[in-house]
Every structure is written in structure tokens, then in C-alpha cells.
Design an enzyme around this catalytic site. Structure first.
Site, PDB file in Angstrom:
ATOM      1  N   SER A   1       0.857  -1.184   0.000  1.00  0.00           N
ATOM      2  CA  SER A   1       0.000   0.000   0.000  1.00  0.00           C
ATOM      3  C   SER A   1       0.892   1.232   0.000  1.00  0.00           C
ATOM      4  O   SER A   1       1.955   1.235   0.609  1.00  0.00           O
ATOM      5  CB  SER A   1      -0.877  -0.005   1.249  1.00  0.00           C
ATOM      6  OG  SER A   1      -1.309   1.304   1.549  1.00  0.00           O
TER       7      SER A   1
ATOM      8  N   GLU B   1      -7.796 -10.456  -6.577  1.00  0.00           N
ATOM      9  CA  GLU B   1      -8.922  -9.527  -6.732  1.00  0.00           C
ATOM     10  C   GLU B   1      -9.201  -9.243  -8.204  1.00  0.00           C
ATOM     11  O   GLU B   1     -10.352  -9.146  -8.630  1.00  0.00           O
ATOM     12  CB  GLU B   1      -8.615  -8.224  -5.991  1.00  0.00           C
ATOM     13  CG  GLU B   1      -8.524  -8.382  -4.491  1.00  0.00           C
ATOM     14  CD  GLU B   1      -7.990  -7.123  -3.835  1.00  0.00           C
ATOM     15  OE1 GLU B   1      -6.750  -7.019  -3.643  1.00  0.00           O
ATOM     16  OE2 GLU B   1      -8.789  -6.230  -3.531  1.00  0.00           O
TER      17      GLU B   1
END
Ligand code: ARG
Length: 494
Positions: free
Chosen positions: A311, A324
């Protein structure tokens, strides 16, 4: 004339090089692209700029260049063999096709939006290379049977590629299943802990799914494998074709049997998209499990840096982005299926230009499903299951409650429904004491049912639970081992 090579991403045209002026498509715009080069005598001027723009498919059907050349070569060889065109002209056409193929391979073959699609671009290029003989190639052929053939050849290769990728994914799953054939984990229903299973058994469930997917692709391939070439525009032709020869050259089982159906059929593309949508759904379910398993709350597996991202703000993060994205790709793939189903519905026989819209969804779905399968195989090879954590969480949630009920049936001769109630009371007791089922003492059990003996404690461990599930297809490690062996033979050919 605006041109580009097949090296470029887009095919340039006057319509693209300047912003469309107000009134593009008005009569005054007609003919701006120059006199019509394709339709000869009947047309004296070129199309409106907007007509050319909406009509041209070269921007995407250039993907079919190899199939178009192969189809033309097969057709030409047959025209020569049947004496429909002189051998001398036919040979020139075949020579020209060799040169065109080389230019494509070198990414040097020029493509023009003015020539609409891959078929006309190649024909124009051939004429430039070999002169008037090129004009004989289109004898007894139409772009309608030509495009159906090219597209079938492309889809057939795509089916094979997807099938091959699935086989590799199964191989990856089998390897990991073998490593973890006895690693106990919780099995879920409703995403609530249900009964213990093994990690190997869980992975083998996906081997079965992808096996069915491969079967669907192979079934579709079998139905696809008929050659439409020689159906001409829609009605067949008066020339003495040998359609069996063409079918054989192109590796089709046989020629199609009805010329109208041949040029109007896109079932093969729809079957491909249907099969691919089901594969995408399977991948998405597995991806969802990976997202859950890698979460801090589950911690069943870890992925390395190879298949995660960090991140930009939270330093501790390791996000399962590949999983994802695989999950998300289901959206565009299902969309492709719906796109083509919708394009095809309501089209009268035989060919309609609507069908030109068949290609992009198929190209997009093929590209993305391959990427998804390959990335999934990568993640399967990359993941590290945490045996200890899996084992511990298998023991949570009273997962061996059914095992105790089964023990009561077998040893006390009680009906299953009564045993279900007894165990319900045992679970309640454990819950109140804050204990797992295998932490209860014999005394605790006997408080609920005095006839229970010490042997019952054995079945409360998750290890013994999975060991006991030896019914065909059950999760017992020895079953899983056998299933892996059978699957290797069936799916991988080992
Ligand atoms: N580009 C067209 C397609 O993709 C080729 C067939 C054109 N046929 C015709 N009759 N206009 O479908």
C-alpha cells in the site's frame, strides 16, 4: 492515403487524423475518402467519413491475418485442383500469399481503414504484389464464408490455448494437493465452520471444476470443427468446389452442411464465451477464497511479494491484488457473452453486418481468461499454507460435532435425529465453558448422555475426523492421495 502497418495499434484514416467536423456524414463529406476502390462499377464515390469509421473492422480483425491467409491458401489450392482457375494464376496467388505472410511476420504489411477489413486489405495487398491474377482468388467465395472460416480457426486456437492453460493450472493444484493431502483445515458451509477437511481435498475440488471446464471446451471444439468455406455469400456456388478438400487442408473434420447456416452461425463463439464465463466464475470463487485466506483474520495462507502489492500509505499491507483482479475479470467476461448473445438475437438468416461485432468480445475474453488462468496457476505455486493455523482453526467452531453424533449412532444404537439433539446439548455446554469439543472431559459428555464411553473422545479430534471420512470422494487423506493419482492420469496424462 492514410495508412498504417500492422505494427501499429490503430489503423489510421482521415477520420482519425482530424477531429470530426460538424456535419461529418453529410452529403458534402461523402467521397472524401476518395473514389470507392472496393465496389467497382456500382459505386462512383467513396463513403462518408463517418460511414467509413463505423464500417471498418480492420482495427480489430487484423488479429485474423494468419487465419485469413491460411483460408485463402486452402481455397486457392482447391480452385487449382478443380480447374476453376488456371494453375499459372493460382501459383502466383500462392507465391503472393507467402510474401504477404512474411510481411505480417515482420510487422510490415500495410493496413488501410479504407479497405474496411482484414479480408479486403489482404486482397488489395495481393493485387499490388502480383497484379491481375489476384482478382481470381475471390472466385466462388464471399467474405461471409471467409470471415466465418477465419473466425472459427481463431476460436479453435483460442479454445486450445485456454484448455492448455487449464491443464497447467490443474498440474499446479495437483502438486500442492499432494504436499498438503493430510493438512487439516476447516471445511465451510455458509462460510461457517462445518466439518474438518484437508487442504489437499479442497484443492482437488478445483481440479474437478477445471476438469469439467476442459471438457466443455473440448465439446465445443468438436461441434466447431466443421468448415464453412465454400458456402459463399449464403446460397453455395455454381462452381464445382471440393469443400472436403478445403476442410481437410484447414484441419476441419468435414465441411458444414447448410450454406445459410454456415455464414450465419456464431454458436462456436458463443459456446467459447459460455465455457469461458464458467471458467471465469470458477476462477473468481477460488480468487475469493484466496482473498479470505490471506486476510489477517484467517491467515490460512501467505503469498509472497511476487503475487501481492503493498500500500502507498499503510506500510504493513500485503494485498492480494492478483486474486482480486481475477475475481473482477469475471465482469468483462460475462459481459462479452451477453454482448454477443444480444448481437445475435433477432438476426434473420443469413449474414448481417451486426455480426462484425462478434470479434472484440471474443478477443477480449480470450486474452483475459488466459491471463487469469496463468496468474491463478502462479498464485497456486506461490502460496504457503500455514499447517498449524489451518489445524487450529479446524478445531474451532465445534467442527467435530457430527463425528460425535455418528459415534452415538454406531455405538449406542440410537437414531441419528436423537443423537443430533444430544450433541446439540454437548455443544451448548462447551460453548458455555469456552472450550473446544476436544477439550471436554468424559465427565462433561456423560453429564449429557451417561452411556457415552471414553472411546467417544477419540472422534472429537479433527485429525481422527478427517481420517474417518473414507467414503468414496470423502476427505480422508488416504482417499485424497488416491484421488490425486487418478486425476494425474486422467487430466495430465502421467
Ligand atoms: N468485416 C466483415 C465481418 O467481420 C466481413 C464480412 C463482410 N461481409 C459483407 N457482406 N459485408 O463480418
Amino acid at each position: 492515403m492514410a495508412k498504417t502497418t500492422n505494427n501499429g495499434n490503430s489503423t489510421k484514416s482521415p477520420a482519425k487524423t482530424k477531429a470530426p467536423s460538424k456535419g461529418s456524414g453529410d452529403k458534402k463529406d461523402a467521397g472524401k475518402a476518395g473514389a470507392n476502390k472496393l465496389w467497382g462499377g456500382h459505386y462512383s464515390r467513396g463513403p462518408a467519413v463517418l460511414m467509413q469509421k463505423i464500417n471498418a473492422s480492420i482495427g480489430f480483425d487484423k488479429k485474423l491475418w494468419l487465419q485469413d491467409i491460411e483460408g485463402s491458401v486452402a481455397h486457392c489450392e482447391m480452385l487449382i485442383a478443380q480447374g476453376i482457375i488456371p494453375e499459372k494464376d493460382g501459383k502466383r496467388i500462392l507465391d503472393g500469399m507467402v510474401r504477404i505472410r512474411e510481411e505480417f511476420e515482420e510487422r510490415a504489411f500495410p493496413l488501410f481503414e479504407e479497405y474496411e477489413d482484414i479480408h479486403m486489405n489482404i486482397e488489395v495487398g495481393l493485387t499490388e504484389k502480383i497484379g491481375p491474377a489476384a482478382k481470381k482468388l475471390h472466385t466462388a467465395r464471399s467474405r461471409n464464408d471467409q470471415v466465418a472460416t477465419d473466425f472459427k480457426l481463431w476460436v479453435r486456437d483460442a479454445l486450445d490455448a485456454v484448455e492448455f492453460a487449464l491443464k497447467d493450472l490443474q498440474a499446479a493444484l495437483l502438486d500442492r494437493a499432494e504436499e498438503y493431502y493430510d493438512a487439516v483445515m476447516p471445511g465451510f458451509t455458509h462460510l461457517q465452520v462445518a466439518q474438518p477437511v484437508t487442504f489437499g481435498h479442497h484443492l482437488m475440488a478445483y481440479v474437478e471444476m477445471f476438469g469439467r471446464d476442459r471438457g466443455r471446451l473440448m465439446d465445443a471444439r468438436e461441434r466447431l470443427n466443421e468448415c464453412p468455406l465454400g458456402s459463399a455469400a449464403l446460397a453455395g456456388t455454381s462452381f464445382p468446389l471440393d469443400r472436403h478438400m478445403v476442410a481437410e487442408t484447414l484441419g476441419f473434420r468435414e465441411p458444414t452442411r447448410n450454406s445459410l447456416d454456415s455464414v450465419s452461425d456464431r454458436d462456436f463463439a458463443l459456446e467459447f464465451l459460455s465455457a469461458v464465463s464458467i471458467i471465469a466464475m470458477h476462477l473468481s470463487r477460488f480468487a475469493e477464497e484466496i482473498v479470505i485466506w490471506t486476510s489477517a483474520q484467517f491467515k490460512f495462507i501467505t503469498l509472497t511479494e511476487a503475487f501481492t502489492t503493498g500500500s502507498s500509505i499503510m506500510p504493513q499491507k500485503r494485498n492480494p491484488d492478483a486474486a482480486e483482479l481475477i475475481r473482477a475479470k469475471t465482469g468483462r467476461i460475462n459481459g462479452s457473452l451477453i454482448t454477443l448473445l444480444t448481437v445475435m438475437k433477432g438476426l434473420p438468416l443469413a449474414y448481417s453486418k451486426d455480426m462484425q461485432e462478434d470479434k472484440e468480445p471474443v478477443f477480449d475474453a480470450a486474452e483475459n481468461i488466459l491471463l487469469g488462468i496463468e496468474a491463478m496457476a502462479g498464485m497456486v505455486r506461490d502460496m504457503t499454507p500455514d499447517r498449524k493455523r489451518l489445524y487450529e482453526s479446524a478445531a474451532e467452531g465445534f467442527s467435530t460435532a457430527t463425528d460425535l453424533a455418528d459415534w452415538l449412532v454406531k455405538n449406542l444404537g440410537l437414531p441419528f435425529r436423537d443423537c443430533h439433539h444430544i450433541v446439540g446439548r454437548v455443544v451448548k455446554q462447551a460453548e458455555e465453558k469456552g472450550l473446544r469439543l476436544d477439550e471436554l472431559t468424559l465427565k462433561d459428555l456423560q453429564k449429557v448422555e451417561p452411556k457415552i464411553t471414553a472411546a467417544a473422545l477419540e472422534v472429537l479430534t479433527v485429525k481422527n475426523s478427517v481420517k474417518s471420512r473414507k467414503s468414496y470422494g470423502g476427505t480422508a487423506p488416504e482417499n485424497v492421495k488416491k484421488a490425486i493419482k487418478v486425476a494425474r492420469k486422467q487430466y495430465i496424462g502421467e
